[in-house]
Design an enzyme around this catalytic site. Structure first.
Site, short mmCIF file in Angstrom:
data_model
loop_
_atom_site.label_atom_id
_atom_site.label_comp_id
_atom_site.label_asym_id
_atom_site.label_seq_id
_atom_site.Cartn_x
_atom_site.Cartn_y
_atom_site.Cartn_z
N ALA A 97 0.85 -1.19 0.00
CA ALA A 97 0.00 0.00 0.00
C ALA A 97 0.89 1.24 0.00
O ALA A 97 2.07 1.19 0.32
CB ALA A 97 -0.92 -0.01 1.22
N GLY A 140 -0.10 -5.04 0.79
CA GLY A 140 -1.31 -4.93 -0.01
C GLY A 140 -1.18 -5.60 -1.37
O GLY A 140 -2.18 -6.05 -1.93
N GLU A 143 -1.96 -9.15 -0.77
CA GLU A 143 -3.40 -9.25 -0.54
C GLU A 143 -4.18 -9.11 -1.84
O GLU A 143 -5.17 -9.82 -2.07
CB GLU A 143 -3.83 -8.18 0.46
CG GLU A 143 -3.30 -8.44 1.87
CD GLU A 143 -3.53 -7.28 2.81
OE1 GLU A 143 -3.98 -7.51 3.95
OE2 GLU A 143 -3.24 -6.12 2.42
N GLU A 163 3.77 -5.96 7.15
CA GLU A 163 3.19 -4.83 7.88
C GLU A 163 3.71 -4.72 9.30
O GLU A 163 3.81 -3.62 9.86
CB GLU A 163 1.65 -4.95 7.89
CG GLU A 163 0.98 -4.69 6.56
CD GLU A 163 0.88 -5.93 5.68
OE1 GLU A 163 0.17 -5.88 4.66
OE2 GLU A 163 1.51 -6.96 6.03
#
Length: 289
Positions: A97, A140, A143, A163
């Site tokens: 992200a 991300g 994911e 993360e």
């Protein structure tokens, strides 16, 4: 959203022909800033989305995710498209992200605004999505790949949920999908340490289905998409729903769902055509009805 018109649509980004912040497209279709969108396959029946923030290693900003969702909605509504491929660059599928967007967010903003809730669009599509992953698929990015139905990996791909190293945890399904894909022990190790696994380890763990040379993985993903798109779209959607049910339902409930969907195929023209073609020793001619 209206279905795509006949022909290819894509983003044309060129600093030689466009002023800063202005982007052109070659033909009909939405205007995109962060992704390239096209049709692939011999019959142009595979939707193709390529993340295009190469300088940022395809970091997943809100703007990029909104454009992915927009392109997915177009492909979902297009009756000619039977499958979708999502990829990045050879260096990075998506390195995570966009931390700059998240750094100064407060709890109140995240909770009140349901931060990241719109990132889940891929997992709600009826049409199958194949991820072609090269390079980094971290945070991300990992994911995003796991939201897809099938993952093909280039031999240099790396997967991880790091993360924990920046003081947070996965927030777009990483703790849930990774655990279902690779099991508790490996998922826990990856999430608590931030360590990555390579493409071959990901295949052995069940996270990806196939590993290819870096320069072949996108083409192989498109070939997979073509195989899917050549089948009945309505039956493909039923099969996808049944498989996804295995991750959310008990065995008995999943079997009941499968039976209901199996019985439902007998209400379609394509089921009749498929069985008739088999008995007549010819190729089925599905009409998605």
């Amino acid at each position: 959203m209206a279905a795509l018109r006949t022909g290819v649509f894509r983003l044309a980004v060129s600093t030689m022909h466009c002023r800063p912040g202005v982007f052109r497209k070659y033909s009909a279709g939405p205007l995109y800033q962060y992704i390239l969108v096209d049709r692939k396959g011999h019959n142009q029946n595979v939707g193709f989305i390529q993340l295009n923030r190469t300088k940022a290693l395809n970091a997943l900003s809100d703007g990029l995710m909104a454009e992915i969702n927009q392109a997915l909605d177009v492909f979902e509504a297009d009756p000619q498209i039977g499958a979708i491929v999502i990829t990045g660059s050879e260096k990075a599928f998506a390195a995570g992200a966009d931390i700059k967007e998240m750094q100064n967010r407060t709890f109140q903003e995240c909770y009140g605004g349901s931060f990241l809730s719109h990132w889940n669009r891929i997992s709600t599509l009826k049409k199958p999505v194949v991820a072609a992953v090269n390079g980094f698929a971290l945070g991300g990015g990992c994911e995003l790949a796991m939201m897809c139905d099938i993952i093909y990996a280039g031999e240099k791909a790396q997967f991880g949920q790091p993360e924990i190293l920046i003081g947070t945890i996965p927030g777009a399904g990483g703790t849930q999908r990774l655990t279902r894909a690779v099991g508790k022990s490996l998922a826990m190790e990856m999430i608590l340490t931030g360590d990555r696994i390579n493409a071959q380890e990901a295949k052995e763990a069940g996270l990806v289905s196939r590993v290819y040379p870096v320069d072949k993985v996108v083409d192989e993903a498109i070939t997979c998409g073509e195989k899917i798109a050549n089948n009945s779209k309505i039956i493909v959607s039923m099969a996808k729903e049944a498989v996804n049910g295995a991750f959310e339902l008990s065995l008995s409930e999943g079997n009941r769902l499968e039976k209901r969907l199996f019985h439902s195929t007998f209400a379609t023209d394509d089921r009749k055509e498929g069985m008739t073609a088999f008995l007549e020793k010819r190729k089925a001619n599905f009409n998605d009805q």
